[in-house]
Design an enzyme around this catalytic site. Structure first.
Site, mmCIF file in Angstrom:
data_model
loop_
_atom_site.group_PDB
_atom_site.id
_atom_site.type_symbol
_atom_site.label_atom_id
_atom_site.label_comp_id
_atom_site.label_asym_id
_atom_site.label_seq_id
_atom_site.Cartn_x
_atom_site.Cartn_y
_atom_site.Cartn_z
ATOM 1 C CG ASN A 194 8.699 0.865 -48.009
ATOM 2 O OD1 ASN A 194 7.504 0.756 -48.307
ATOM 3 N ND2 ASN A 194 9.273 2.030 -47.789
ATOM 4 C CG HIS A 230 7.057 9.279 -52.271
ATOM 5 N ND1 HIS A 230 6.482 9.956 -51.213
ATOM 6 C CD2 HIS A 230 7.861 8.338 -51.721
ATOM 7 C CE1 HIS A 230 6.951 9.459 -50.081
ATOM 8 N NE2 HIS A 230 7.777 8.478 -50.358
ATOM 9 C CG ASP A 261 4.051 12.210 -51.067
ATOM 10 O OD1 ASP A 261 4.368 11.582 -52.096
ATOM 11 O OD2 ASP A 261 4.886 12.569 -50.221
HETATM 12 C C1 XIL Z 1 11.946 11.303 -45.633
HETATM 13 C C2 XIL Z 1 11.382 12.146 -44.506
HETATM 14 O O1 XIL Z 1 10.042 12.435 -44.787
HETATM 15 C C3 XIL Z 1 12.183 13.405 -44.366
HETATM 16 O O2 XIL Z 1 11.755 14.142 -43.212
HETATM 17 C C4 XIL Z 1 13.674 13.093 -44.238
HETATM 18 O O3 XIL Z 1 14.403 14.285 -44.218
HETATM 19 C C5 XIL Z 1 14.120 12.231 -45.396
HETATM 20 O O4 XIL Z 1 13.322 11.064 -45.444
HETATM 21 N N1 XIL Z 1 11.377 7.291 -48.735
HETATM 22 C C6 XIL Z 1 11.398 6.840 -47.436
HETATM 23 C C7 XIL Z 1 11.193 7.781 -46.321
HETATM 24 O O5 XIL Z 1 11.449 5.613 -47.220
HETATM 25 O O6 XIL Z 1 11.854 7.418 -45.140
HETATM 26 C C8 XIL Z 1 11.613 9.189 -46.714
HETATM 27 O O7 XIL Z 1 11.264 10.065 -45.659
HETATM 28 C C9 XIL Z 1 10.938 9.592 -48.013
HETATM 29 C C10 XIL Z 1 11.362 8.672 -49.126
#
Ligand code: XIL
Length: 345
Positions: A194, A230, A261
């Site tokens: 990932n 993201h 998102d």
């Molecule tokens: C984020 C969570 O959404 C938050 O609650 C936490 O504080 C930090 O991590 N990439 C990832 C996820 O692989 O695990 C992350 O999630 C966001 C970025």
């Protein structure tokens, strides 16, 4: 004067009401429109204590990713102690409601417990630590977790391997070893890598593909690639996303859009979630889904959103900015992008 004041108040009141009226009908679950799973990251506390959140999770999504509780700092807080309680309750939730469970994440450089950060030992001690960590967790969830995200975010933007604690202590071969350990513990689970920015950073994407093609040539099983995505309304271009989907599938990896998102405020300006921005967001989502639909079915592992409502999005806390990146608004009403998703699935 009085009339003017009344008019102002009335306009304000109607404005507020308008915001609460949703144009999207979410009475039929999202996943029923889709040929591949539609998932969400779940915050276990919301699931336990927020009935609206829970009912949306059950009705709209058929794949679940634990947002935090499978991460090392939560699940393996002490060398000899694994904290299964919350993870097991999420597993039961998935079993009871017929949801696919995606294991996020085994090996990452973030959210590590202090004892791992402070661990002292030789490279073979570190390898043993990693093996125990992976195999205890994978064995515990055998036949419950359908796919494991074995390694998360191992590459830098320039395509080199991130010099994280695992690489420092075990060497560059830690990724291969992690995949082998996971496979030994549950040969039936699918195994994913990932990362973020794979849709727009070609150098990084090509390094990832090259590493995992090499591992496959060495007989290591790697089933798919998670593209976090993201993204935001300014970039990437839909055409970049389309090329990324095509290229990863052409390399014979399943694709999980694993943490989707769409930020509408990436540069942290003082913004309102205007209809214009929400429409841009919806259009980008439509493009993403349209392009994902174009890849052959066997590569479509599913699309997972990184949360349900804007209210719970990690972006607001993590980056400390106003944003509205998800399918549901702060009142748990479906947004324009929700409608667009149904239209495009
Ligand atoms: C984020 C969570 O959404 C938050 O609650 C936490 O504080 C930090 O991590 N990439 C990832 C996820 O692989 O695990 C992350 O999630 C966001 C970025």
């Amino acid at each position: 004067m009085k009339i003017v004041r009344v008019l102002i108040l009335l306009t304000f009141f109607l404005g507020c009401q308008k915001e609460k009226i949703s144009k999207c009908d979410d009475s039929i679950g999202l996943f029923t429109f889709s040929s591949y799973p539609i998932g969400t990251a779940i915050d276990i506390n919301e699931l336990e204590f927020n009935p609206i959140y829970k009912s949306i999770a059950i009705k709209q999504f058929n794949s679940i990713t634990p947002e935090n509780i499978f991460k090392a700092e939560y699940i393996h807080p002490e060398p000899l102690f694994f904290n299964w309680s919350q993870a097991d309750s999420l597993t039961s939730f998935c079993e009871q409601n017929n949801k696919r469970l995606y294991g996020h994440t085994l090996i990452w450089h973030k959210q590590l417990p202090q004892w791992i950060l402070n661990f002292e030992g030789s490279s073979s001690d570190w390898e043993q630590l990693m093996k125990t960590h992976i195999q205890t967790i994978v064995t515990h969830f055998k036949n419950k977790v359908t796919a494991w995200e074995v390694v998360n975010e191992a590459f830098n933007e320039d395509g080199t391997l991130r010099n994280n604690i695992w690489k420092q202590k075990i060497g560059s071969g830690y990724i291969e070893k992690a995949f082998v350990f996971a496979q030994e513990a549950d040969p039936n689970a699918l195994l994913f890598y990932n990362d973020y920015n794979l849709e727009m950073n070609l150098t990084k994407r090509h390094s990832v593909l090259s590493l995992f093609n090499n591992l496959r040539n060495r007989g290591v099983r790697v089933d798919g690639i998670g593209m976090q995505m993201h993204v935001n309304t300014s970039y990437p271009e839909p055409s970049q996303i389309a090329s990324a989907f095509q290229e990863i599938a052409a390399n014979n990896f399943k694709i999980h859009v694993s943490e989707l998102d769409i930020s509408i405020n990436p540069f942290d300006h003082n913004i309102e979630p205007s209809e214009k921005l929400l429409t841009e967001q919806a259009n980008l989502l439509g493009n993403i889904v349209f392009n994902y639909n174009e890849i052959p079915d066997q590569y479509q592992y599913g699309i997972t959103f990184w949360g349900i409502s804007d209210k719970n999005s990690w972006i607001r806390n993590y980056y400390n900015r106003e944003d509205y990146p998800l399918l549901y608004d702060d009142n748990y009403l479906p947004k324009t992008c929700y409608c667009k998703l149904i239209e495009t699935l």
